[in-house]
Enzyme design. Structure first.
Site, short mmCIF file in Angstrom:
data_model
loop_
_atom_site.label_atom_id
_atom_site.label_comp_id
_atom_site.label_asym_id
_atom_site.label_seq_id
_atom_site.Cartn_x
_atom_site.Cartn_y
_atom_site.Cartn_z
N GLY A 236 0.79 -1.23 0.00
CA GLY A 236 0.00 0.00 0.00
C GLY A 236 0.82 1.28 0.00
O GLY A 236 0.28 2.36 0.21
N GLU B 125 4.93 -6.25 1.76
CA GLU B 125 4.54 -6.85 0.48
C GLU B 125 3.93 -5.81 -0.44
O GLU B 125 2.77 -5.90 -0.82
CB GLU B 125 3.60 -8.05 0.70
CG GLU B 125 2.45 -7.77 1.64
CD GLU B 125 1.54 -8.98 1.87
OE1 GLU B 125 2.02 -10.12 1.77
OE2 GLU B 125 0.35 -8.75 2.17
N GLY C 102 3.15 -3.81 -3.92
CA GLY C 102 3.00 -4.16 -5.32
C GLY C 102 3.25 -2.92 -6.16
O GLY C 102 4.30 -2.74 -6.78
N ARG C 103 2.27 -2.01 -6.11
CA ARG C 103 2.29 -0.81 -6.95
C ARG C 103 3.59 -0.03 -6.85
O ARG C 103 4.17 0.36 -7.87
CB ARG C 103 1.12 0.09 -6.56
CG ARG C 103 0.83 1.20 -7.56
CD ARG C 103 -0.22 2.19 -7.02
NE ARG C 103 -1.47 1.57 -6.67
CZ ARG C 103 -2.50 1.36 -7.51
NH1 ARG C 103 -2.41 1.77 -8.76
NH2 ARG C 103 -3.61 0.78 -7.09
N CYS D 124 -16.62 2.55 -27.04
CA CYS D 124 -17.87 3.31 -27.17
C CYS D 124 -18.48 3.50 -25.80
O CYS D 124 -19.58 3.01 -25.52
CB CYS D 124 -18.82 2.57 -28.09
SG CYS D 124 -18.06 2.19 -29.66
N TYR E 131 -1.10 -2.61 -11.92
CA TYR E 131 -2.56 -2.50 -12.03
C TYR E 131 -2.93 -1.81 -13.34
O TYR E 131 -3.76 -0.91 -13.37
CB TYR E 131 -3.14 -1.75 -10.83
CG TYR E 131 -2.78 -2.36 -9.51
CD1 TYR E 131 -3.39 -3.53 -9.08
CD2 TYR E 131 -1.81 -1.78 -8.70
CE1 TYR E 131 -3.05 -4.10 -7.86
CE2 TYR E 131 -1.46 -2.35 -7.48
CZ TYR E 131 -2.09 -3.51 -7.07
OH TYR E 131 -1.75 -4.07 -5.87
C1 LIG Z 1 -3.01 -5.73 -3.08
C2 LIG Z 1 -2.30 -6.23 -1.90
C3 LIG Z 1 -0.98 -5.85 -1.66
C4 LIG Z 1 -0.24 -4.86 -2.52
O1 LIG Z 1 -0.84 -3.59 -2.45
P1 LIG Z 1 -0.15 -2.35 -3.20
O2 LIG Z 1 -1.07 -1.22 -2.94
O3 LIG Z 1 -0.03 -2.71 -4.62
O4 LIG Z 1 1.20 -2.15 -2.56
C5 LIG Z 1 -0.33 -6.40 -0.57
N1 LIG Z 1 -0.98 -7.28 0.25
C6 LIG Z 1 -2.25 -7.66 0.04
C7 LIG Z 1 -2.87 -8.62 0.97
C8 LIG Z 1 -2.96 -7.14 -1.02
O5 LIG Z 1 -4.23 -7.51 -1.21
#
Ligand SMILES: *Cc1c(COP(=O)(O)O)cnc(C)c1O
Length: 396
Positions: A225, A261, A263-264, A339, A368
């Site tokens: 996050g 953990e 991601g983004r 459209c 994403y």
């Molecule tokens: C989506 C998710 C993440 C990654 O979130 P980001 O905002 O992309 O960093 C980590 N842990 C869990 C459980 C998630 O669902």
């Protein structure tokens, strides 16, 4: 070749471009900012593209997967990498598949039902974290775009349900499950100071829980996050400040491992979406550029309601005998070919000049983006994918 010159030279558009060397350089910096006893996992759902997963290998400690599909895919791409298996609603088939894979080092258990199902299926020791949906009463998550916790959600366990899981884990039939600690992923889009406050809260709550039950937890996963600011493509989450804060947290907790953990915040910056302007139109006082492709390839701006940052790559040559549609020094809304009025990539961006035939290079399309898009809608062709290995050449 850099991204810009590659995008200018492509013959097939739209295309995704991934700069794997830039990804590796970025994640190395992230890693360097984090203290020892912090493990960095990559949340595969942000972008499970094979070459990206491979490029991250060796720089992250493991991968977080949230479905049987991600589990099989990530394990096939990086077979020796540790995996953490999360996600609400794990099915019996997914649980069985994950139990067959020794690479799955951690389970993020989301409910009592899941704990029962896992205990019943496990025929060997399994390391478990309980995912908690912690109330965040101090308004820490107010205004956060995507809150997965601190309010009613289908994710994780309420604190009193965690207590019930502890009772279950101590009962007969749960002997294979080893509780290692707590997992919490409460929100996306937090700056370093907020993220740190949340991490401290999760760590403190977890320590209190363990003490109350006479348990020893040796790890806490504080989730992902970390914020990505699409309005400012040069800005980065303050990893050094976050790392310093985590180091202080860990000083007070000898023996604890903190796992992240994200991601983004790891992959957003390494991806680009290149396309060309098909048409420029003036409609009821506003200017619109219609590009080849659209949000069925790059859904990010539609889901988040933001403007995807882009640069114009001017194409001087116009091969047709008819007039070249253009807009000069005015706000333009960039749309795709779908459209639907929702197919907007960028709204009201002032450009010096934009003409049919010019190319656009959208930044921050590495997370994403393609993998969350509704590819089949309107049956347009799929984009091409290109991977750049320049700079350190170590991505392969
Ligand atoms: C989506 C998710 C993440 C990654 O979130 P980001 O905002 O992309 O960093 C980590 N842990 C869990 C459980 C998630 O669902």
């Amino acid at each position: 070749m850099n991204i810009r010159s590659t995008a200018a030279s492509l013959t097939e558009l739209p295309a995704y471009l991934y700069d794997l060397a830039a990804l590796r350089a970025h994640v190395r910096r992230v890693r360097a900012a984090l203290p020892e006893r912090v493990e960095l996992y990559y949340a595969a759902k942000a972008n499970p593209d094979g070459p990206l997963l491979t490029a991250l290998h060796g720089l992250v400690d493991g991968y977080e997967v949230s479905s049987g599909g991600e589990l099989a895919h990530v394990h096939a791409v990086v077979p020796d990498a540790p995996l953490a298996f999360g996600g609400p609603g794990k099915s019996a088939e997914e649980i069985a598949a994950a139990l067959r894979l020794p690479a799955v080092r951690r389970w993020h258990v989301e409910s009592e039902r899941e704990l029962h199902a896992l205990a019943a299926a496990a025929d060997r020791p399994v390391d478990v974290l309980l995912r908690v949906n912690l109330p965040v009463g101090d308004g820490a998550l107010d205004g956060v775009a995507l809150a997965m916790g601190g309010r009613p959600t289908p994710f994780g366990l309420d604190p009193e349900r965690v207590e019930r899981c502890l009772a279950l884990l101590a009962s007969p039939g749960f002997g294979h499950l080893r509780l290692r600690g707590i997992h919490a992923h409460l929100a996306s889009g937090l700056a370093a100071a907020e993220q740190l406050r949340l991490a401290a809260r999760i760590v403190d709550w977890s320590a209190e829980l363990a003490a109350r039950h006479g348990l020893a937890f040796d790890e806490v996963n504080v989730g992902g996050g970390m914020a990505v600011d699409y309005a400012d493509p040069e800005a980065r989450f303050d990893w050094p400040a976050f790392g310093r804060g985590l180091a202080e947290l860990l000083d007070r907790r000898p023996g604890l491992t903190i796992r992240l953990e994200p991601g983004r915040a790891l992959t957003a910056y390494c991806g680009w979406y290149a396309t060309e302007v098909l048409d420029v139109k003036h409609s009821h006082g506003e200017d619109f550029a219609v590009v080849r492709g659209g949000t069925h390839h790059l859904r990010t701006p539609a889901t988040r309601g933001h403007t995807q940052p882009f640069t114009v790559l001017p194409v001087p040559h116009w091969p047709h005998p008819w007039p070249r549609p253009a807009v000069t020094a005015a706000p333009v809304t960039v749309c795709g070919q779908l459209c639907t009025p929702k197919d907007v990539l960028a709204s009201g961006v002032v450009v010096p000049e934009l003409r049919a035939g010019d190319r656009l290079l959208f930044a921050m399309a590495g997370a994403y983006a393609w993998n969350i898009s509704h590819h089949e809608f309107l049956m347009h062709p799929r984009p091409a994918f290109h991977y750049l290995y320049h700079l350190d050449g170590t991505a392969s």
